[in-house]
Design a protein around this motif. Structure first.
Motif, PDB file in Angstrom:
ATOM      1  N   ILE A 218      10.603  -7.458   3.295  1.00 39.43           N
ATOM      2  CA  ILE A 218      10.762  -6.091   2.508  1.00 39.43           C
ATOM      3  C   ILE A 218      11.769  -5.300   3.148  1.00 39.43           C
ATOM      4  CG2 ILE A 218       9.691  -4.329   1.034  1.00 39.43           C
ATOM      5  CD1 ILE A 218       7.377  -6.277   0.651  1.00 39.43           C
ATOM      6  N   LEU A 219      11.485  -4.899   4.333  1.00 40.06           N
ATOM      7  CA  LEU A 219      12.124  -3.945   4.743  1.00 40.06           C
ATOM      8  C   LEU A 219      14.041  -4.471   5.014  1.00 40.06           C
ATOM      9  CD1 LEU A 219      12.667  -1.727   7.321  1.00 40.06           C
ATOM     10  CD2 LEU A 219      11.853  -3.458   8.885  1.00 40.06           C
ATOM     11  N   ASP A 220      14.078  -5.545   5.583  1.00 37.55           N
ATOM     12  CA  ASP A 220      15.366  -5.989   5.693  1.00 37.55           C
ATOM     13  C   ASP A 220      16.057  -6.421   4.344  1.00 37.55           C
ATOM     14  OD1 ASP A 220      15.848  -5.667   8.701  1.00 37.55           O
ATOM     15  OD2 ASP A 220      13.934  -6.999   8.494  1.00 37.55           O
ATOM     16  N   ALA A 243       9.222   2.375  -1.501  1.00 39.92           N
ATOM     17  CA  ALA A 243       7.841   1.927  -2.193  1.00 39.92           C
ATOM     18  C   ALA A 243       7.019   1.440  -1.519  1.00 39.92           C
ATOM     19  CB  ALA A 243       8.251   1.466  -3.790  1.00 39.92           C
ATOM     20  N   CYS A 244       7.450   0.311  -1.015  1.00 38.68           N
ATOM     21  CA  CYS A 244       6.167  -0.521  -0.075  1.00 38.68           C
ATOM     22  C   CYS A 244       6.008   0.491   1.191  1.00 38.68           C
ATOM     23  CB  CYS A 244       7.086  -1.723   0.446  1.00 38.68           C
ATOM     24  SG  CYS A 244       6.143  -2.760   1.672  1.00 38.68           S
ATOM     25  N   ALA A 245       6.755   1.063   1.836  1.00 37.81           N
ATOM     26  CA  ALA A 245       6.211   1.857   2.738  1.00 37.81           C
ATOM     27  C   ALA A 245       5.274   3.018   2.372  1.00 37.81           C
ATOM     28  CB  ALA A 245       7.676   2.514   3.745  1.00 37.81           C
ATOM     29  N   GLY A 246       5.729   3.676   1.266  1.00 41.11           N
ATOM     30  CA  GLY A 246       4.806   4.867   0.918  1.00 41.11           C
ATOM     31  C   GLY A 246       3.552   4.345   0.586  1.00 41.11           C
ATOM     32  N   ALA A 247       3.328   2.932  -0.197  1.00 38.92           N
ATOM     33  CA  ALA A 247       2.042   2.743  -0.457  1.00 38.92           C
ATOM     34  C   ALA A 247       1.409   2.218   0.898  1.00 38.92           C
ATOM     35  CB  ALA A 247       2.493   1.455  -1.513  1.00 38.92           C
ATOM     36  N   MET A 248       2.149   1.949   1.761  1.00 34.25           N
ATOM     37  CA  MET A 248       1.451   1.337   2.893  1.00 34.25           C
ATOM     38  C   MET A 248       0.673   2.614   3.631  1.00 34.25           C
ATOM     39  SD  MET A 248       3.869  -1.550   4.668  1.00 34.25           S
ATOM     40  CE  MET A 248       2.983  -1.659   6.187  1.00 34.25           C
ATOM     41  N   ALA A 249       1.547   3.529   3.931  1.00 34.97           N
ATOM     42  CA  ALA A 249       1.093   4.728   4.683  1.00 34.97           C
ATOM     43  C   ALA A 249      -0.320   5.113   3.784  1.00 34.97           C
ATOM     44  CB  ALA A 249       2.137   5.755   4.595  1.00 34.97           C
ATOM     45  N   VAL A 250       0.056   5.264   2.484  1.00 34.40           N
ATOM     46  CA  VAL A 250      -1.164   5.894   1.777  1.00 34.40           C
ATOM     47  C   VAL A 250      -2.503   5.005   1.986  1.00 34.40           C
ATOM     48  CG1 VAL A 250      -2.389   6.388  -0.549  1.00 34.40           C
ATOM     49  CG2 VAL A 250      -0.030   7.170   0.011  1.00 34.40           C
ATOM     50  N   ALA A 277       0.113 -10.966  -5.014  1.00 36.43           N
ATOM     51  CA  ALA A 277       0.285 -10.710  -6.285  1.00 36.43           C
ATOM     52  C   ALA A 277       1.988  -9.562  -6.396  1.00 36.43           C
ATOM     53  CB  ALA A 277      -0.737  -9.800  -7.082  1.00 36.43           C
ATOM     54  N   GLY A 278       1.637  -8.631  -5.344  1.00 31.43           N
ATOM     55  CA  GLY A 278       3.069  -8.098  -5.398  1.00 31.43           C
ATOM     56  C   GLY A 278       4.349  -8.780  -4.950  1.00 31.43           C
ATOM     57  N   LEU A 279       4.112  -9.512  -4.173  1.00 36.86           N
ATOM     58  CA  LEU A 279       5.487 -10.473  -3.848  1.00 36.86           C
ATOM     59  C   LEU A 279       5.710 -11.433  -4.906  1.00 36.86           C
ATOM     60  CD1 LEU A 279       4.216 -11.318  -0.284  1.00 36.86           C
ATOM     61  CD2 LEU A 279       6.316  -9.891  -0.908  1.00 36.86           C
ATOM     62  N   VAL A 280       4.773 -11.869  -5.684  1.00 36.30           N
ATOM     63  CA  VAL A 280       5.219 -12.577  -6.760  1.00 36.30           C
ATOM     64  C   VAL A 280       5.620 -11.602  -7.933  1.00 36.30           C
ATOM     65  CG1 VAL A 280       4.068 -14.231  -8.821  1.00 36.30           C
ATOM     66  CG2 VAL A 280       3.340 -14.371  -6.235  1.00 36.30           C
ATOM     67  N   VAL A 281       5.121 -10.790  -8.213  1.00 36.89           N
ATOM     68  CA  VAL A 281       5.517  -9.887  -9.335  1.00 36.89           C
ATOM     69  C   VAL A 281       7.003  -9.513  -8.845  1.00 36.89           C
ATOM     70  CG1 VAL A 281       5.543  -7.372 -10.224  1.00 36.89           C
ATOM     71  CG2 VAL A 281       3.451  -8.914 -10.089  1.00 36.89           C
ATOM     72  N   ALA A 282       7.282  -9.175  -7.715  1.00 35.82           N
ATOM     73  CA  ALA A 282       8.715  -8.684  -7.276  1.00 35.82           C
ATOM     74  C   ALA A 282       9.790  -9.997  -7.348  1.00 35.82           C
ATOM     75  CB  ALA A 282       8.573  -8.227  -5.907  1.00 35.82           C
ATOM     76  N   GLY A 283       9.077 -11.246  -6.990  1.00 31.34           N
ATOM     77  CA  GLY A 283       9.989 -12.349  -6.975  1.00 31.34           C
ATOM     78  C   GLY A 283      10.401 -12.667  -8.506  1.00 31.34           C
ATOM     79  N   ALA A 296       5.769  -2.104  -4.067  1.00 27.15           N
ATOM     80  CA  ALA A 296       4.651  -1.047  -3.994  1.00 27.15           C
ATOM     81  C   ALA A 296       3.287  -1.861  -3.838  1.00 27.15           C
ATOM     82  CB  ALA A 296       4.843  -0.126  -5.032  1.00 27.15           C
ATOM     83  N   LEU A 297       3.111  -2.536  -4.863  1.00 27.25           N
ATOM     84  CA  LEU A 297       1.775  -3.501  -4.743  1.00 27.25           C
ATOM     85  C   LEU A 297       1.690  -4.127  -3.579  1.00 27.25           C
ATOM     86  CD1 LEU A 297      -0.820  -3.977  -6.583  1.00 27.25           C
ATOM     87  CD2 LEU A 297       0.787  -5.777  -7.698  1.00 27.25           C
ATOM     88  N   ALA A 298       2.568  -4.959  -2.882  1.00 21.99           N
ATOM     89  CA  ALA A 298       2.755  -5.488  -1.925  1.00 21.99           C
ATOM     90  C   ALA A 298       2.435  -4.532  -0.677  1.00 21.99           C
ATOM     91  CB  ALA A 298       4.103  -6.316  -1.613  1.00 21.99           C
ATOM     92  N   GLY A 299       3.062  -3.601  -0.851  1.00 24.56           N
ATOM     93  CA  GLY A 299       2.590  -2.538   0.331  1.00 24.56           C
ATOM     94  C   GLY A 299       1.241  -1.917   0.290  1.00 24.56           C
ATOM     95  N   LEU A 300       0.649  -1.968  -0.877  1.00 25.35           N
ATOM     96  CA  LEU A 300      -1.030  -1.609  -0.792  1.00 25.35           C
ATOM     97  C   LEU A 300      -1.758  -2.781  -0.075  1.00 25.35           C
ATOM     98  CD1 LEU A 300      -1.358  -0.222  -4.438  1.00 25.35           C
ATOM     99  CD2 LEU A 300      -1.314   1.100  -2.424  1.00 25.35           C
TER     100      LEU A 300
END
Length: 381
Positions: A218-220, A243-250, A277-283, A296-300
């Motif tokens: 996701i980062l790259d 979105a991923c990083a923000g969700a991860m921090a929270v 689920a997040g990775l599949v939704v994104a894909g 974002a869901l993947a980050g959570l």
């Protein structure tokens, strides 16, 4: 020393370590402009950073086992403090490569030692704190990356590097004496300096590896995916990792409370399912906004997978925390090091959307091995 004091001290070190790593990111384009090298050479420097970490992690793992994490983290941190200055002052490419290699090595050494100290604080408190420590790291990385570009553009590379060094050293001076002392008891048998012979830390390392590859992907590649395959603008594409990083921090600041309430194994399983689920939704997304929501869901989900793995590795029965952590950190961070190149090769042969779905399936590994996270649970003394 008061438990609250030791927890604040290790949290502060996670923050400034993240600040330093985050401050490295905006230096890359500045170094490219000053030295006149290409993206390919920049990629080699990033590789040297990762290789330095992987090479030095076992050394500090052994030091943690022999002398305790507090001594190891102080040594790594003081050696690391001026790392950005040496990178900035490097006059040519060879010295720059050596400075980056040393910087990466000391970042990795400090990473092992401070995670081991966080495990020791968890034991002393009888409850989880690892996720919030990684939350402080995320905040530091966000601050370093966000302010670094502005500072370099406004004041120049060297003033930026000196300012980060002074801030890092000031925090270290304030909190180093407050770190929890966790060295071996006087007269205790010396820990053998060898890799663990039990398979458990390697299996936990496999969990960490599978958990960190999607984070690196996701980062790259999230911005590339959103721009090239979804038709998003460059400004919108940047929100993929944001979105991923923000969700991860929270979620990392909520993670310790969730782990105390539901246990490490259940928390890891739910986290893994969310990430899948997040990775599949994104894909499968047909537009950039649903894809960003998927990231974002993947980050959570990803947020607490690695902290739980680190806590579990630091509490393997009959194994010194430093040795278990060195194995798991090496295996985990190799995922972030190796994944970008491999995904780039695959992206020339298939869509990034398909790759993100496949990475969701990769998380079956930590899901199936989740029972091994039970060593991350604590009982109040």
């Amino acid at each position: 020393m008061a438990p609250v004091s030791t927890r604040a001290a290790i949290s502060a070190l996670f923050f400034v370590n993240g600040l330093l790593v985050g401050s490295w990111a905006p230096k890359i384009p500045a170094l490219m402009a000053r030295h006149g090298f290409t993206e390919a050479t920049a990629g080699v420097l990033v590789l040297l950073l990762g290789l330095g970490s992987l090479c030095v992690m076992p050394l500090f793992g052994a030091m943690v086992a022999r002398a305790g994490s507090a001594r190891a983290v102080r040594l790594a941190a003081w050696l690391l403090a001026s790392g950005l200055v040496w990178i900035t002052l490097a006059p040519e490419l060879l010295s720059l490569g050596l400075a980056v290699l040393a910087f990466g090595g000391l970042v990795g050494g400090m990473d092992v030692a401070m995670n081991a100290n966080a495990v020791a604080v968890e034991r002393s408190l009888g409850r989880a704190i690892m996720s919030s420590c990684h939350g402080f790291w995320s905040l530091g990385a966000f601050a370093g990356a966000g302010a670094g570009g502005i500072a370099i553009q406004g004041f120049g590379e060297l003033p930026h590097a000196l300012a980060v060094t002074v801030l890092f050293a000031a925090v270290l001076l304030a909190v180093a004496p407050r770190l929890l002392a966790d060295g071996p008891a006087p007269g205790a048998a010396r820990v053998p300096l060898r890799l663990p012979r039990t398979p458990l830390p390697y299996l936990i390392g496999l969990m960490a590896l599978a958990s960190m590859i999607p984070e690196g992907a996701i980062l790259d590649w999230a911005a590339v995916y959103l721009e090239r395959e979804m038709g998003a603008s460059l400004a919108l594409a940047g929100w993929g990792f944001a979105a991923c990083a923000g969700a991860m921090a929270v979620m990392r600041f909520l993670g310790d409370r969730l782990r105390r309430r539901f246990g490490a194994v259940r928390t890891l399983r739910v986290s893994t399912l969310l990430a899948m689920a997040g990775l599949v939704v994104a894909g499968l997304a047909e537009g950039p906004v649903p894809a960003i929501a998927g990231f974002a869901l993947a980050g959570l989900g990803i947020a607490n997978m690695v902290p739980i793995a680190f806590s579990a590795a630091g509490n393997v029965p009959g194994l010194a925390a430093g040795m278990g952590l060195s194995v798991v950190t090496m295996m985990g961070y190799s995922g972030i090091l190796l994944a970008p190149g491999g995904i780039g090769w695959l992206a020339e042969r298939m869509s990034l959307g398909t790759i993100y779905i496949a990475l969701g399936l990769l998380l079956l590994v930590p899901l199936l091995l989740s029972r091994l996270a039970r060593t991350a649970d604590f009982e109040a003394p």
